[in-house]
Structure formats: structure tokens, C-alpha cells
Design a protein around this motif. Structure first.
Motif, PDB file in Angstrom:
ATOM      1  N   HIS A 409      10.141 -12.340 -45.500  1.00 41.21           N
ATOM      2  CA  HIS A 409       9.799 -13.782 -45.876  1.00 41.21           C
ATOM      3  C   HIS A 409       8.331 -14.027 -46.009  1.00 41.21           C
ATOM      4  O   HIS A 409       7.557 -14.631 -47.041  1.00 41.21           O
ATOM      5  N   HIS A 410       7.773 -13.647 -44.953  1.00 37.01           N
ATOM      6  CA  HIS A 410       6.137 -13.780 -44.602  1.00 37.01           C
ATOM      7  C   HIS A 410       5.445 -12.580 -45.298  1.00 37.01           C
ATOM      8  O   HIS A 410       4.206 -12.450 -44.765  1.00 37.01           O
ATOM      9  N   GLU A 411       6.063 -11.749 -45.847  1.00 33.93           N
ATOM     10  CA  GLU A 411       5.335 -10.614 -46.326  1.00 33.93           C
ATOM     11  C   GLU A 411       4.692  -9.738 -45.477  1.00 33.93           C
ATOM     12  O   GLU A 411       3.762  -9.072 -45.650  1.00 33.93           O
ATOM     13  N   TRP A 412       5.538  -9.387 -44.206  1.00 35.61           N
ATOM     14  CA  TRP A 412       5.256  -8.643 -43.104  1.00 35.61           C
ATOM     15  C   TRP A 412       3.713  -9.108 -42.579  1.00 35.61           C
ATOM     16  O   TRP A 412       3.129  -8.133 -42.074  1.00 35.61           O
ATOM     17  N   ARG A 413       3.426 -10.406 -42.642  1.00 37.06           N
ATOM     18  CA  ARG A 413       2.158 -10.790 -41.911  1.00 37.06           C
ATOM     19  C   ARG A 413       2.620 -11.131 -40.631  1.00 37.06           C
ATOM     20  O   ARG A 413       3.436 -12.042 -40.215  1.00 37.06           O
ATOM     21  N   ILE A 414       1.986 -10.423 -39.554  1.00 35.05           N
ATOM     22  CA  ILE A 414       2.668 -10.520 -38.235  1.00 35.05           C
ATOM     23  C   ILE A 414       2.317 -11.842 -37.446  1.00 35.05           C
ATOM     24  O   ILE A 414       3.131 -12.218 -37.109  1.00 35.05           O
ATOM     25  N   ALA A 415       1.085 -11.996 -37.626  1.00 32.33           N
ATOM     26  CA  ALA A 415       0.719 -13.592 -36.962  1.00 32.33           C
ATOM     27  C   ALA A 415       1.648 -14.770 -37.407  1.00 32.33           C
ATOM     28  O   ALA A 415       2.245 -15.497 -36.683  1.00 32.33           O
ATOM     29  N   GLU A 416       1.646 -14.864 -38.871  1.00 33.35           N
ATOM     30  CA  GLU A 416       2.643 -15.784 -39.382  1.00 33.35           C
ATOM     31  C   GLU A 416       4.075 -15.585 -39.006  1.00 33.35           C
ATOM     32  O   GLU A 416       5.019 -16.573 -38.652  1.00 33.35           O
ATOM     33  N   THR A 417       4.672 -14.587 -38.873  1.00 32.81           N
ATOM     34  CA  THR A 417       6.021 -14.230 -38.514  1.00 32.81           C
ATOM     35  C   THR A 417       6.223 -14.753 -37.173  1.00 32.81           C
ATOM     36  O   THR A 417       7.488 -15.394 -36.798  1.00 32.81           O
ATOM     37  N   ALA A 418       5.182 -14.331 -36.118  1.00 28.79           N
ATOM     38  CA  ALA A 418       5.444 -14.513 -34.861  1.00 28.79           C
ATOM     39  C   ALA A 418       5.422 -15.833 -34.531  1.00 28.79           C
ATOM     40  O   ALA A 418       6.260 -16.581 -33.825  1.00 28.79           O
ATOM     41  N   GLU A 419       4.561 -16.842 -35.353  1.00 25.87           N
ATOM     42  CA  GLU A 419       4.405 -18.120 -35.266  1.00 25.87           C
ATOM     43  C   GLU A 419       5.575 -18.865 -35.694  1.00 25.87           C
ATOM     44  O   GLU A 419       6.413 -19.709 -34.902  1.00 25.87           O
ATOM     45  N   SER A 424       5.251 -14.611 -29.375  1.00 27.84           N
ATOM     46  CA  SER A 424       3.857 -13.760 -29.267  1.00 27.84           C
ATOM     47  C   SER A 424       3.954 -12.908 -30.396  1.00 27.84           C
ATOM     48  O   SER A 424       4.871 -12.180 -30.582  1.00 27.84           O
ATOM     49  N   ARG A 425       2.661 -12.399 -30.896  1.00 26.17           N
ATOM     50  CA  ARG A 425       2.474 -11.195 -31.655  1.00 26.17           C
ATOM     51  C   ARG A 425       2.961  -9.962 -30.810  1.00 26.17           C
ATOM     52  O   ARG A 425       3.633  -9.025 -31.283  1.00 26.17           O
ATOM     53  N   LYS A 426       2.496  -9.977 -29.514  1.00 28.04           N
ATOM     54  CA  LYS A 426       2.803  -8.767 -28.735  1.00 28.04           C
ATOM     55  C   LYS A 426       4.540  -8.691 -28.618  1.00 28.04           C
ATOM     56  O   LYS A 426       5.001  -7.533 -28.673  1.00 28.04           O
ATOM     57  N   ASN A 427       5.132  -9.747 -28.174  1.00 30.36           N
ATOM     58  CA  ASN A 427       6.622  -9.986 -28.485  1.00 30.36           C
ATOM     59  C   ASN A 427       7.065  -9.331 -29.506  1.00 30.36           C
ATOM     60  O   ASN A 427       8.222  -8.815 -29.670  1.00 30.36           O
ATOM     61  N   LEU A 428       6.798  -9.902 -30.754  1.00 27.42           N
ATOM     62  CA  LEU A 428       7.145  -9.279 -31.943  1.00 27.42           C
ATOM     63  C   LEU A 428       7.019  -7.781 -32.186  1.00 27.42           C
ATOM     64  O   LEU A 428       7.930  -7.185 -32.743  1.00 27.42           O
ATOM     65  N   TRP A 429       5.850  -7.384 -31.712  1.00 27.26           N
ATOM     66  CA  TRP A 429       5.697  -5.841 -32.077  1.00 27.26           C
ATOM     67  C   TRP A 429       6.660  -5.124 -31.060  1.00 27.26           C
ATOM     68  O   TRP A 429       7.148  -3.961 -31.744  1.00 27.26           O
ATOM     69  N   GLU A 430       6.784  -5.742 -30.010  1.00 26.56           N
ATOM     70  CA  GLU A 430       7.768  -4.835 -29.022  1.00 26.56           C
ATOM     71  C   GLU A 430       9.232  -4.905 -29.795  1.00 26.56           C
ATOM     72  O   GLU A 430      10.107  -3.751 -29.414  1.00 26.56           O
ATOM     73  N   LYS A 431       9.670  -6.013 -30.161  1.00 25.65           N
ATOM     74  CA  LYS A 431      10.967  -6.321 -30.825  1.00 25.65           C
ATOM     75  C   LYS A 431      11.120  -5.313 -31.936  1.00 25.65           C
ATOM     76  O   LYS A 431      12.263  -4.566 -32.219  1.00 25.65           O
ATOM     77  N   MET A 432       9.875  -5.162 -32.843  1.00 24.92           N
ATOM     78  CA  MET A 432      10.188  -4.140 -33.994  1.00 24.92           C
ATOM     79  C   MET A 432      10.213  -2.878 -33.495  1.00 24.92           C
ATOM     80  O   MET A 432      10.945  -2.163 -34.223  1.00 24.92           O
ATOM     81  N   LYS A 433       9.424  -2.532 -32.398  1.00 22.34           N
ATOM     82  CA  LYS A 433       9.610  -0.927 -31.805  1.00 22.34           C
ATOM     83  C   LYS A 433      10.980  -0.813 -31.381  1.00 22.34           C
ATOM     84  O   LYS A 433      11.610   0.117 -31.653  1.00 22.34           O
ATOM     85  N   ARG A 434      11.737  -1.694 -30.794  1.00 22.94           N
ATOM     86  CA  ARG A 434      12.838  -1.748 -30.125  1.00 22.94           C
ATOM     87  C   ARG A 434      14.102  -1.335 -31.282  1.00 22.94           C
ATOM     88  O   ARG A 434      14.890  -0.607 -31.205  1.00 22.94           O
ATOM     89  N   TYR A 435      13.931  -2.235 -32.447  1.00 19.85           N
ATOM     90  CA  TYR A 435      14.836  -2.031 -33.413  1.00 19.85           C
ATOM     91  C   TYR A 435      14.416  -1.067 -34.556  1.00 19.85           C
ATOM     92  O   TYR A 435      15.102  -0.948 -35.704  1.00 19.85           O
ATOM     93  N   ASP A 436      13.088  -0.434 -34.237  1.00 21.77           N
ATOM     94  CA  ASP A 436      12.738   0.678 -35.407  1.00 21.77           C
ATOM     95  C   ASP A 436      12.663  -0.040 -36.670  1.00 21.77           C
ATOM     96  O   ASP A 436      12.964   0.307 -37.589  1.00 21.77           O
ATOM     97  N   ILE A 437      11.789  -1.288 -36.573  1.00 16.81           N
ATOM     98  CA  ILE A 437      11.492  -2.088 -37.772  1.00 16.81           C
ATOM     99  C   ILE A 437      10.102  -1.734 -38.097  1.00 16.81           C
ATOM    100  O   ILE A 437       9.148  -1.897 -37.319  1.00 16.81           O
ATOM    101  N   SER A 438       9.789  -1.153 -39.656  1.00 15.33           N
ATOM    102  CA  SER A 438       8.573  -1.114 -39.959  1.00 15.33           C
ATOM    103  C   SER A 438       8.612  -1.369 -41.472  1.00 15.33           C
ATOM    104  O   SER A 438       9.567  -1.377 -41.996  1.00 15.33           O
ATOM    105  N   GLN A 439       7.235  -1.810 -41.958  1.00 16.38           N
ATOM    106  CA  GLN A 439       7.154  -2.312 -43.078  1.00 16.38           C
ATOM    107  C   GLN A 439       7.249  -1.255 -44.183  1.00 16.38           C
ATOM    108  O   GLN A 439       6.804   0.034 -43.958  1.00 16.38           O
ATOM    109  N   PRO A 440       8.156  -1.345 -45.293  1.00 12.60           N
ATOM    110  CA  PRO A 440       8.218  -0.314 -46.156  1.00 12.60           C
ATOM    111  C   PRO A 440       7.108   0.038 -46.828  1.00 12.60           C
ATOM    112  O   PRO A 440       5.983  -0.724 -47.073  1.00 12.60           O
ATOM    113  N   ALA A 441       7.121   1.296 -47.362  1.00 10.25           N
ATOM    114  CA  ALA A 441       5.864   1.885 -47.865  1.00 10.25           C
ATOM    115  C   ALA A 441       5.749   1.276 -49.318  1.00 10.25           C
ATOM    116  O   ALA A 441       6.241   0.735 -49.952  1.00 10.25           O
TER     117      ALA A 441
END
Length: 441
Positions: A409-419, A424-441
Motif C-alpha cells: 500500500h505504501h509502495e515499499w516505503r519503509i518509514a511510511e509503513t512503519a509509521e 519502529s523502522r528497525k522493528n519492521l526490518w526485523e519482521k521482514m527478515k523473520r518472514y523473508d519479505i523483500s520488495q519484488p524486483a
């Protein structure tokens, strides 16, 4: 600077975490929720919270070690309350000596926790518009609440309009509470459309013994019973021309004449009227007395339908869930996906329809978590797979889905998604790593 509207919660139990977050949402308290101590430490390093609530047993370290790490950091820890199901007196004493403000054991009453939280961090509650949530959290209902507060201080009657189910009686009751100022003065309500004309007349004005067949004793009418307090006349637009004439006389002169009596009895009563009809249009059609309309339309509050104040949808849904838990001791959790589904519905029956739908879902659901299907949605994937996921697995499944959909929805903008997610952005990154979530090429 302390963020006076945010709380840091560290709790790895999914149901307990969701229950606490739901209650904080009802109280209009912003809350960042974490399952691991390291996640919370990252957030606490980035911002200063008004308070910290932490479990003792966490997956990566104990809450006690979390607190010690905070004491060793550059920024002192916020006022801290510990919760645990495995507490000991020695541990409680150690934490309190270290500077923790309180230590409570599970199970505990959520109201007690809020009371302790108010004691240790009053700033959380200073900017929360306390009392506004009695009618709703939307800007429209906050404004209506403020209007009712002002009107309660003046000697004028009140007309409340709005569609069926928008909460006109709730508003009338709130107005009466403010007018009566905590006293035991009466609040009496009657639905004018629910009674035949003769019975409505007897109920409102009373009667003497023998006034009609079946009148075996005298009875005070509602105008008399409500004297000194508030009488709420719901659906006043449904009254007959004859009843409108009697109401007009009573309103003008503030006296009632019981059926069968020649005596006139003075009444000191504040009147609140409600209708879902357009009284002005009824006057134009000759269906409602113009003089009565002008008498009752002195102070007017219009309550908009729920579809025009969507902020109140989740506020009410979570209150119904909490009331269900308090009454049945059966926990229910509304998933984020379900919240969005509820917000997207038109709810033509307004608060009444929504409350009935949530209560029905709480009763009929065989599981603690409520998905969109519990509210009649079709096309959603089942909450539990045929292999019967555990509650923890189901929560993780929906957390992963929520993260992916919010990122998209936020077009993979980390700061907007975390807010948007309240993390926090760090928390979001950690959750993305845990679920193996990455932006499509």
C-alpha cells in the motif's frame, strides 16, 4: 521530549498482547507493541515513551535484563510496570529497588492496570480528551460531546436527530449525566412509537384510580416521575396530532393533568426529544404541528450516520469485544484484516447493527480470533487451515499478510509503513527478515 500519547508494550503472548492493545486503543492511548526485548530496546533508543509495560518472560531475554540494559543506556527508562504469570516476591523486590514503578501478576484486571498506568504516567492521559470516548472518538462525536457539555449548563430542552441506530439515546443519557452532575436525579426514557395513543397518554401524564377500565389505583406519569431530572421522548415524530397538542400544552406550561383528574400538577423536568424523521418536512406536509416543532427545536444536535464517522467503527467493535470478555470471560481478538473489512462496510443500521454483528461473531465463533468470515465476508481464505494451525501460527500468518499488504500500500516505503503500523523502522526490518519479505524486483 516525551511523547505523551504513546506507550511501549513488550509482550510475547499473542492473545495478551492483542487484548492490551485493544484496550489501549479504546482508551485512545497510542501503543507500540513488541514481542522481543531487542525490538523494544531499538525502539526505546529511537524515541522516549511515556511509559513501558513489559512481561518478565520474553523469548530473547528476561524483562529484568531488559530493564537493566535500559538503566545502563544513555537515556533513562520511562516509568515501567512489569507483568508476569511466574513472579516471585524476591524478583518483585529486586525490580522495585532498581526503579521499576510496579509489578503485577497474571491474571489481572485491565481496569487495575490502567489505574496503575495513570498513577505512574499521568502524561499518557492528559492529552487524551478524557470523556470524549463516551460517545465516540471521531471528530464529529467529539464535537457533539462538547456541545452537550455546554447545553447541559443551560435551561433549554434538546432535540437530537439522526438515522435509526446512530446512538441518539446514548447521547441523551450522556446529556442527562452532565445535567444531573452525578446526582441520583432521574433519567426516564419512553419510545413514543412503541405504545398505542391511549396507553402513551397514561404513561406520560398518569391517571387516577377508576379513570378507565383496569385503572385499579392511581399512577404517576413519567413527567412527574422525571421531575427534577430528564425525560427522554424517543421517536417524538411518530406522535398523533392529539398527542402533539397535549405535549405542547405541557411543554409550554410545565404542568400535567392526569387522566380522570381535574388537578394540574407542576413539573420541573428537562426534556430531550429524538427522532429519525425530518420534522421540518413533516411540518410542511401538515403531519407535525409547527408550534410544537418550534418549541422542541430550541437546541438541536444531529448525529451523523456511522458511514460518515468511520473512526467510531473500530472504537465500538473493540468495546463490544471487551464487554463480551467481561461478561463471559471468553477472550476474542479482532484481526487487523477484519478491522479493515469492518471499516469498509456501510452499516446502514449504524451502531446498533455493528454492535449486534460483533456480539454475534463473539458468540458463534469457535475460535478466539475473529476473521472477516465471522462477519459474513466471502472469498477470504480460512482463518485455520485443515491442519489446524495453532493460535500462535495463525497470528503469525496474519501478521505476515498485514506486513506485505501494508508495504504494498505504501509502495515499499519503509518509514511510511512503519509509521502506519505503529512500530519502529528497525522493528519492521526485523519482521521482514523473520518472514523473508523483500520488495519484488
Amino acid at each position: 521530549m516525551i511523547n505523551t500519547s504513546r506507550l511501549c508494550l513488550v509482550e510475547d503472548d499473542a492473545i495478551m498482547r492483542a487484548s492490551l492493545c485493544q484496550r489501549f486503543k479504546i482508551e485512545d492511548i497510542g501503543c507500540d507493541c513488541f514481542t522481543h526485548a531487542e525490538e523494544a530496546l531499538g525502539a526505546l533508543a529511537e524515541r522516549q515513551y511515556a511509559a513501558l509495560i513489559s512481561d518478565i518472560r520474553l523469548p530473547d531475554m528476561s524483562g529484568e535484563n531488559l530493564y537493566i540494559r535500559l538503566l545502563d543506556s544513555e537515556r533513562p527508562p520511562p516509568p515501567t510496570i512489569f507483568i508476569t504469570g511466574y513472579g516471585t516476591i524476591d524478583q518483585a523486590v529486586r525490580l522495585l529497588k532498581l526503579g521499576a514503578r510496579d509489578y503485577i501478576t497474571k491474571p489481572f484486571d485491565l481496569d487495575d492496570l490502567l489505574a496503575k498506568l495513570r498513577e505512574v504516567s499521568p502524561s499518557l492521559f492528559e492529552d487524551m480528551h478524557q470523556g470524549n470516548a463516551e460517545l465516540g472518538v471521531s471528530p464529529a462525536m467529539r464535537q457533539i460531546k462538547n456541545t452537550l457539555d455546554r447545553l447541559a449548563a443551560h435551561r433549554v430542552d434538546l432535540l437530537i436527530t439522526g438515522e435509526s441506530g446512530v446512538g441518539k439515546e446514548y447521547a441523551a443519557r450522556y446529556f442527562a449525566q452532565r445535567y444531573n452532575k452525578g446526582t441520583d436525579k432521574p433519567f426516564i426514557a419512553i419510545n413514543c412509537a412503541a405504545l398505542p395513543e391511549d396507553l402513551l397518554e397514561a404513561e406520560l401524564f398518569g391517571h387516577v384510580k377508576g379513570a378507565f377500565t383496569g385503572a385499579t389505583k392511581s399512577r404517576r406519569g413519567m413527567f412527574e416521575q422525571a421531575s427534577g431530572g430528564v425525560l427522554f421522548l424517543d421517536e417524538v415524530g411518530e406522535t398523533s396530532p392529539r398527542m402533539q397538542a397535549k405535549l405542547l400544552r405541557t411543554i409550554q406550561e410545565r404542568v400535567v393533568q392526569p387522566i380522570g383528574s381535574e388537578d394540574q400538577i407542576p413539573v420541573d423536568v428537562r426534556l430531550v426529544y429524538a427522532t429519525n424523521r425530518d420534522l421540518k418536512a413533516m411540518v410542511d406536509r401538515g403531519e407535525f404541528r409547527e408550534d410544537l416543532y418550534f418549541r422542541i427545536n430550541v437546541a438541536h444536535v444531529h448525529i451523523p450516520p456511522l458511514r460518515e464517522r468511520k473512526e467510531d467503527i473500530l472504537w465500538l467493535a473493540h468495546r463490544v469485544v471487551e464487554n463480551y470478555f467481561n461478561e463471559h470471560q471468553a477472550r476474542r481478538l479482532i484481526l487487523p484484516l477484519t478491522e479493515r473489512y469492518l471499516e469498509a462496510q456501510p452499516w446502514p443500521g449504524n451502531l446498533r447493527e455493528l454492535a449486534n454483528a460483533v456480539e454475534r461473531a463473539c458468540i458463534l465463533s469457535p475460535q478466539e480470533v475473529l476473521g472477516p468470515r465471522e462477519f459474513g465476508a466471502s472469498g477470504e481464505e480460512p482463518l485455520l487451515s485443515p491442519d489446524h494451525l495453532s493460535l500462535k501460527e495463525a497470528m503469525e500468518h496474519y501478521e505476515e499478510r498485514l506486513l506485505r499488504e501494508t508495504l504494498e500500500h505504501h509502495e515499499w516505503r519503509i518509514a511510511e509503513t512503519a509509521e502506519s503500523l505503529g512500530i519502529s523502522r528497525k522493528n519492521l526490518w526485523e519482521k521482514m527478515k523473520r518472514y523473508d519479505i523483500s520488495q519484488p524486483a
